[in-house]
Enzyme design. Sequence first.
Site, PDB file in Angstrom:
ATOM      1  CD  GLU A 149      -1.027   0.890   3.456  1.00 53.03           C
ATOM      2  OE1 GLU A 149      -1.277   1.960   3.870  1.00 53.03           O
ATOM      3  OE2 GLU A 149      -0.932   0.237   4.892  1.00 53.03           O
TER       4      GLU A 149
ATOM      5  CE  LYS B  90      -2.059   1.863  12.475  1.00 56.71           C
ATOM      6  NZ  LYS B  90      -3.020   1.936  11.242  1.00 56.71           N
TER       7      LYS B  90
END
Length: 324
Positions: free
Chosen positions: A33, A167
Amino acid sequence: MLGKDINGLGPVLRLEEEVADALAEGRAVVALESTIITHGMPWPRNVETARQVEADIRAGGAVPATIAALDGVLHIGLSDGALERLARAEGVMKCSRADLAIALATGRPGSTTVAATMMAAHAAGIAVFATGGIGGVHRGAETSFDISADLDELARTPVCVVAAGAKALLDLPKTLEVLETRGVPVIAHGQDAFPAFWSRDSGLAAPYRMDTAEEIAELLALRARMAGHGGVLVANPVPEADEIPPAEIASVIDQAVAEATARGVGGKAVTPFVLAMIYELTRGRSLVTNIALVRNNARLAARIAVALAAREHASRTGRLASDV
Ligand code: PSU
Ligand code: MN
């Protein structure tokens, strides 16, 4: 060279020659990405890391394909010059599924999130993708409704995403619940716990565990035969030497998330804002960990892509009885 017209993206897709050759020959390719470059890391560490990650994939015997929208073209594989231009550029669009066509139609530079990278990888015929962490269900989503489009994309697009979990600034239990609801297999690599990006253990059990790239490749090959199957999430813990223990990062995350809320930061800006704040609060240590975990994911993704290519080669040449 132009790509195949899968999902209608064919006319705007451009495969770099090395990537096109590797795909045509059935060799291993790993998608990467670019939001992590434009919105996840500061210059010049962003471009250094992007180059390093590409080198890690090559060292693992696969071809890297970094994905981004430039001048109305969806690039599958970036030249070094294009990579540097993207890394230096200001005002790059952070493109998820909703934004990709806008960037392509307007010709604005756009970096791709996990969701948009999966769309592009699949359109190009790439089955394995390495990143840092996926987006997920944000804390307070019960009132904000902020759930990353990455989760829907994992549900619908058949690409294997190798990430260091999600996260801990997200609501991880809710993220795992949504992944289960949407039918996404979540596999921890080499441990039982679901990893939490900077930390190896989120305190939550991963639904499944696999210890080798070959096992994961076998799962992907099997899932590819199932109608309407979507993606697979491989959650790879950050190496022990590079982790920030949960007790150390927790208060920093809380502080950064509170600051984002206090300043009214919302929507697409939340993750970049919180990441930048955590970088400040840890005096750069979070970035060292971030780089280490992305490289670790790239190495595992290369092994999975190599194992998958070997399986596909074996099944074409009839060496695997189970595949004939
Ligand atoms: N990991 C990072 N930095 C990032 C991201 C992940 O270290 O910037 C990006 C990824 O591209 C991921 C995106 O897909 O954040 C999720 O954003 P959102 O929650 O707005 O969907
Ligand atoms: Mn969001």
